[in-house]
Design an enzyme around this catalytic site. Structure first.
Site, PDB file in Angstrom:
ATOM      1  N   SER A  90       0.793  -1.353  -0.107  1.00 43.68           N
ATOM      2  CA  SER A  90      -0.198  -0.027  -0.150  1.00 43.68           C
ATOM      3  C   SER A  90       0.901   1.258   0.034  1.00 43.68           C
ATOM      4  CB  SER A  90      -0.864   0.065   1.147  1.00 43.68           C
ATOM      5  OG  SER A  90      -1.685  -1.224   1.281  1.00 43.68           O
ATOM      6  N   THR A 192      -1.422   2.527   4.384  1.00 35.94           N
ATOM      7  CA  THR A 192      -0.678   3.950   4.380  1.00 35.94           C
ATOM      8  C   THR A 192       0.323   4.198   5.778  1.00 35.94           C
ATOM      9  OG1 THR A 192      -2.625   4.843   3.309  1.00 35.94           O
ATOM     10  CG2 THR A 192      -1.159   6.323   4.670  1.00 35.94           C
ATOM     11  N   THR A 210       1.480   6.866   0.512  1.00 38.63           N
ATOM     12  CA  THR A 210       0.446   5.682   0.315  1.00 38.63           C
ATOM     13  C   THR A 210       0.436   5.723  -1.199  1.00 38.63           C
ATOM     14  OG1 THR A 210      -1.726   4.900   0.484  1.00 38.63           O
ATOM     15  CG2 THR A 210      -1.645   7.330   0.065  1.00 38.63           C
ATOM     16  N   ARG A 220      -8.084   8.690  -9.063  1.00 38.04           N
ATOM     17  CA  ARG A 220      -8.746   8.632  -7.842  1.00 38.04           C
ATOM     18  C   ARG A 220      -7.609   9.216  -6.678  1.00 38.04           C
ATOM     19  NH1 ARG A 220      -7.480   6.702  -2.306  1.00 38.04           N
ATOM     20  NH2 ARG A 220      -9.094   6.811  -1.188  1.00 38.04           N
ATOM     21  N   THR A 243      -5.510   7.049   8.475  1.00 38.40           N
ATOM     22  CA  THR A 243      -5.223   6.009   7.563  1.00 38.40           C
ATOM     23  C   THR A 243      -6.730   5.335   7.321  1.00 38.40           C
ATOM     24  OG1 THR A 243      -4.162   3.968   6.946  1.00 38.40           O
ATOM     25  CG2 THR A 243      -4.724   4.390   9.206  1.00 38.40           C
ATOM     26  N   GLY A 244      -7.028   4.674   6.408  1.00 39.73           N
ATOM     27  CA  GLY A 244      -8.227   3.911   6.076  1.00 39.73           C
ATOM     28  C   GLY A 244      -8.981   4.578   4.770  1.00 39.73           C
TER      29      GLY A 244
HETATM   30  N1  ASP Z   1      -6.084   6.773   3.474  1.00 41.78           N
HETATM   31  C1  ASP Z   1      -5.593   5.977   2.229  1.00 41.78           C
HETATM   32  C2  ASP Z   1      -6.398   6.681   1.002  1.00 41.78           C
HETATM   33  O1  ASP Z   1      -7.716   6.623   1.074  1.00 41.78           O
HETATM   34  C3  ASP Z   1      -5.545   4.513   2.068  1.00 41.78           C
HETATM   35  C4  ASP Z   1      -4.968   3.638   3.248  1.00 41.78           C
HETATM   36  O2  ASP Z   1      -4.894   4.570   4.551  1.00 41.78           O
HETATM   37  O3  ASP Z   1      -4.622   3.074   3.142  1.00 41.78           O
HETATM   38  O4  ASP Z   1      -5.994   6.611  -0.095  1.00 41.78           O
END
Ligand code: ASP
Length: 334
Positions: A90, A192, A210, A220, A243-244
């Protein structure tokens, strides 16, 4: 960064912690006990914290801090460890691609002066965090995107390379058979690295890098390169990183929110919990289907971390101890 079996390794210093093999529910603790469990002595500087299981990255940052390096150097060098780690799918090289098979990176940094730099949709360059730093330091801009960001990276001497490893290509080809897009609760798609550090002078910096959500739509961009959403640092108050599922973080400007809540007197833990609450308490929130996690630190070196679902953790290196600690979480149904 594998986060499986995290409970096995979780330390007793976290919330939602493992005692033997038993999860202790933090709601059974008084708020004072909870605060004590999630913070350290105010004077124990320097320190570095990072999202997920990132001990190699925090160890690198710690070395920089111990050697008297500043928080920004520590964060950059720490994040670079994960960007170069091809096994981490990631971040950086080896990141999972978008649905068209392109690996595109987002990253940002913010320093003690409140300056920031960011890159979005960067391709063919492993160290997006370094490009973001140079955007901050060497350009009149805050954010560079796509081809322009790549050209800038080349102009500062970074090497172009194919970021799609065999393993990530295979995973993408497997995904294409069904082409089902599920961002969502699968934490293996979220890795991330967000990192916050306080150096020996007590100054704060942060970074976030990330490859974004696996199999995202082409073009995106998530929260990670968006100052205020994925990251925010105020050297007077503290810092936060997310993150998320980035879309949900952007909608609530999560990291800025956390820093502002700390400014109003909340502890980092309370501020992270409130920021998660803002997401889950929105009318018709389908939070059961996605994950968001925050980590935060205040100027005194107190830390906090919280997520919607179990499975999120923070790595903290402080007082010679590098530990990965499981976060408490909102959705107790899972
Ligand atoms: N926050 C990141 C995103 O939406 C993804 C992740 O945290 O892995 O791109």
């Amino acid at each position: 960064m594998k986060r499986r079996n995290f409970l096995k390794n979780a330390s007793l210093t976290g919330v939602g912690l493992a005692v033997g093999n038993t999860l202790v529910n933090c709601t059974e603790k008084t708020s004072e006990e909870k605060k004590a469990a999630t913070t350290r002595a105010k004077t124990a500087l320097p320190l570095v914290i990072a999202t997920w299981k990132a001990k190699n990255a925090t160890a690198k940052a710690w070395d920089v801090l111990q050697a008297g390096g500043n928080a920004l150097d520590a964060v950059e060098q720490g994040c670079m460890i994960e960007e170069a780690n091809e096994k981490g799918q990631s971040v950086g090289k080896g990141g999972l691609p978008d649905r068209d098979g392109n690996v595109t990176l987002d990253a940002c940094v913010m320093n003690k002066e409140g300056n920031c730099g960011s890159v979005v949709y960067l391709q063919n360059i492993t160290h997006a965090i370094s490009v973001a730093r140079k955007v901050m330091e060497d350009t009149p801009h805050v954010m560079l995107a796509g081809k322009g960001a790549e050209q800038f990276a080349v102009s500062i001497g970074l090497k172009q390379e194919n970021l799609l490893t065999e393993a990530s290509k295979k995973a993408w080809e497997q995904w294409k058979i069904k082409s089902e897009y599920k961002p969502i609760i699968n934490i293996e798609n979220h890795d991330t690295i967000g990192m916050l550090a306080i150096d020996k002078n007590g100054d704060l910096s942060g970074g976030c890098t990330t490859s974004g959500l696996a199999y995202k739509m082409a073009g995106r961009v998530g929260d990670s390169p968006i100052i205020g959403s994925g990251l925010f640092v105020d050297n007077e108050i503290g810092a936060a990183v997310a993150t998320g599922l980035g879309e949900e973080v952007v909608k609530t400007v999560g990291s800025f929110l956390i820093v502002e809540l700390m400014r109003q007197g909340k502890s980092p833990q309370e501020a992270c919990e409130e920021a998660i609450n803002r997401i889950v308490s929105k009318p018709n929130s389908n939070y059961k289907n996605f994950q968001v996690g925050y980590i935060a630190v205040n100027k005194q070196g107190e830390t906090g971390y919280y997520s919607i679902h179990k499975g999120f953790s923070m790595t903290r290196f402080q007082e010679e101890q590098n530990e990965n600690i499981q976060s408490d979480y909102y959705n107790k149904d899972n």
